[in-house]
Write a protein that holds these residues in place. Sequence first.
Motif, PDB file in Angstrom:
ATOM      1  N   LEU A 171     -67.620 -44.123 -25.908  1.00 44.03           N
ATOM      2  CA  LEU A 171     -68.568 -43.696 -26.929  1.00 44.03           C
ATOM      3  C   LEU A 171     -69.943 -44.183 -26.502  1.00 44.03           C
ATOM      4  O   LEU A 171     -70.156 -45.380 -26.274  1.00 44.03           O
ATOM      5  CB  LEU A 171     -68.209 -44.288 -28.293  1.00 44.03           C
ATOM      6  CG  LEU A 171     -66.904 -43.809 -28.916  1.00 44.03           C
ATOM      7  CD1 LEU A 171     -66.699 -44.483 -30.274  1.00 44.03           C
ATOM      8  CD2 LEU A 171     -66.870 -42.295 -29.058  1.00 44.03           C
ATOM      9  N   LEU A 224     -63.974 -37.175 -29.942  1.00 45.55           N
ATOM     10  CA  LEU A 224     -65.267 -36.761 -30.496  1.00 45.55           C
ATOM     11  C   LEU A 224     -65.837 -35.647 -29.631  1.00 45.55           C
ATOM     12  O   LEU A 224     -66.399 -35.892 -28.566  1.00 45.55           O
ATOM     13  CB  LEU A 224     -66.219 -37.958 -30.548  1.00 45.55           C
ATOM     14  CG  LEU A 224     -67.593 -37.687 -31.179  1.00 45.55           C
ATOM     15  CD1 LEU A 224     -67.462 -37.236 -32.628  1.00 45.55           C
ATOM     16  CD2 LEU A 224     -68.476 -38.933 -31.097  1.00 45.55           C
ATOM     17  N   VAL A 253     -74.363 -40.633 -31.538  1.00 46.96           N
ATOM     18  CA  VAL A 253     -73.156 -40.972 -30.795  1.00 46.96           C
ATOM     19  C   VAL A 253     -72.537 -39.708 -30.211  1.00 46.96           C
ATOM     20  O   VAL A 253     -72.538 -38.644 -30.829  1.00 46.96           O
ATOM     21  CB  VAL A 253     -72.141 -41.714 -31.702  1.00 46.96           C
ATOM     22  CG1 VAL A 253     -71.783 -40.887 -32.931  1.00 46.96           C
ATOM     23  CG2 VAL A 253     -70.888 -42.101 -30.928  1.00 46.96           C
ATOM     24  N   SER A 254     -72.029 -39.843 -28.995  1.00 45.22           N
ATOM     25  CA  SER A 254     -71.236 -38.805 -28.351  1.00 45.22           C
ATOM     26  C   SER A 254     -70.197 -39.512 -27.498  1.00 45.22           C
ATOM     27  O   SER A 254     -70.242 -40.737 -27.328  1.00 45.22           O
ATOM     28  CB  SER A 254     -72.117 -37.890 -27.487  1.00 45.22           C
ATOM     29  OG  SER A 254     -72.711 -38.617 -26.425  1.00 45.22           O
ATOM     30  N   GLN A 255     -69.246 -38.738 -26.964  1.00 41.56           N
ATOM     31  CA  GLN A 255     -68.227 -39.330 -26.100  1.00 41.56           C
ATOM     32  C   GLN A 255     -68.394 -38.793 -24.689  1.00 41.56           C
ATOM     33  O   GLN A 255     -68.530 -37.584 -24.478  1.00 41.56           O
ATOM     34  CB  GLN A 255     -66.814 -39.033 -26.616  1.00 41.56           C
ATOM     35  CG  GLN A 255     -65.738 -39.841 -25.905  1.00 41.56           C
ATOM     36  CD  GLN A 255     -64.372 -39.740 -26.576  1.00 41.56           C
ATOM     37  OE1 GLN A 255     -64.126 -38.837 -27.357  1.00 41.56           O
ATOM     38  NE2 GLN A 255     -63.498 -40.674 -26.272  1.00 41.56           N
TER      39      GLN A 255
END
Length: 395
Positions: free
Chosen positions: A271, A250, A263-265
């Motif tokens: 995550l 991501l 959401v982000s990684q």
Amino acid sequence: MFTAHDKLKPSYDVVIIGGGGHGLASAYYLARDHGITNVAVLEKGYIGGGNTGRNTTIIRSNYLTPEGVKFYDKSVQLYQDLSTEFDLNLFYSTRGHFTLAHTDSAMRTMRWRAEVNKHYGIASEVVGPEEVKRQTPQIDLSCGGHAPIQGALYHAPGAVARHDAVAWGYGRGADMRGAEIHQQTAVTGIEVKGGKVVGVHTTKGFISTNKVICAVAGFTPRITDMVGFKTPIFVHPLQAMVSEPMKPWLDTILVSGSLHIYVSQSARGELVMGASLDPYEVQSTRSTLDFPEGLAAHLLDMFPFLSHSKVVRQWAGMADMTPDFAPIMGMTPVEGFYLDSGWGTWGFKATPVCGKTMAWTAVNDKPHELITGFSLDRFRNYSLTGEKGAASVGH
């Protein structure tokens, strides 16, 4: 990284209540920009242990109002140079930020935000679902068939950073310039005489001072009670969680107001996920089972292949919300008492610009031009700064 001080001095030029990012940044810029080093930062717990360490680290400036856009754009500019300035890796990573739209009304808001952003030179544009799919191939554009993605506001400068490193960098910088950081030091009262601040009572003794900056997020109502005025701030828990680490896939940051998710990684492969505020007004950082259940269901609407991924931890912060979803900054009815509050779900991204503007305001005893739209008086004058369409999700 910080000098340990055994005791407080009898007096300081400025006392800062709150040892999170905002308080430490204020101390840093007081010393660096204005040469004021006789400063005490008082933290009842440990450095960065409040909302600075309890957020999802998203940095952006794609807000809705002129006041918000200019303010957060300055913060993004400051963030981009901080690793070099601190000689400390903040893991600042520009990802691009998609605010997903699932309805016609959401698309109208995205177009509105894009036009305001472009007017002030901010890189934001409305894109179609095909661009979302191109940059995030794993996404299910139908979102389980009940909330198809119609488009998004794409904000190329959107970024993430390591939250506790930001606090450490500002804290070390302030400490090196002479400011004192006192952890495990709670404020028990504030002395006011003739409408002016004259001192602060703490668990380690009394301090004489005529300038106090309050930067305590969800504890703001407790501090303003000590000086005898009210704000329209109300406090709700805001929870987040992270998954087990996985290979990077991501690259972007995704936000959906309809699904109540962002959401982000992370650099470690986790995550990092958040959702809307808990619906009850409670000053607590307790986690609940209801939160990961609901958030996981919405995440699987977007990414069904994550069904076997594990959640490794969750946490909560205390979001100090205002009626117009913009902060309260600057002067107050008590002379010498300055407020940095009302941050809700958007305080981490404002850390650098808050430090600069609050330091300038305290030195000059008038609001910095970037925060005039965030004054406490706006609620009395019915001149609100309406950021509801851009503050975060699920409000």
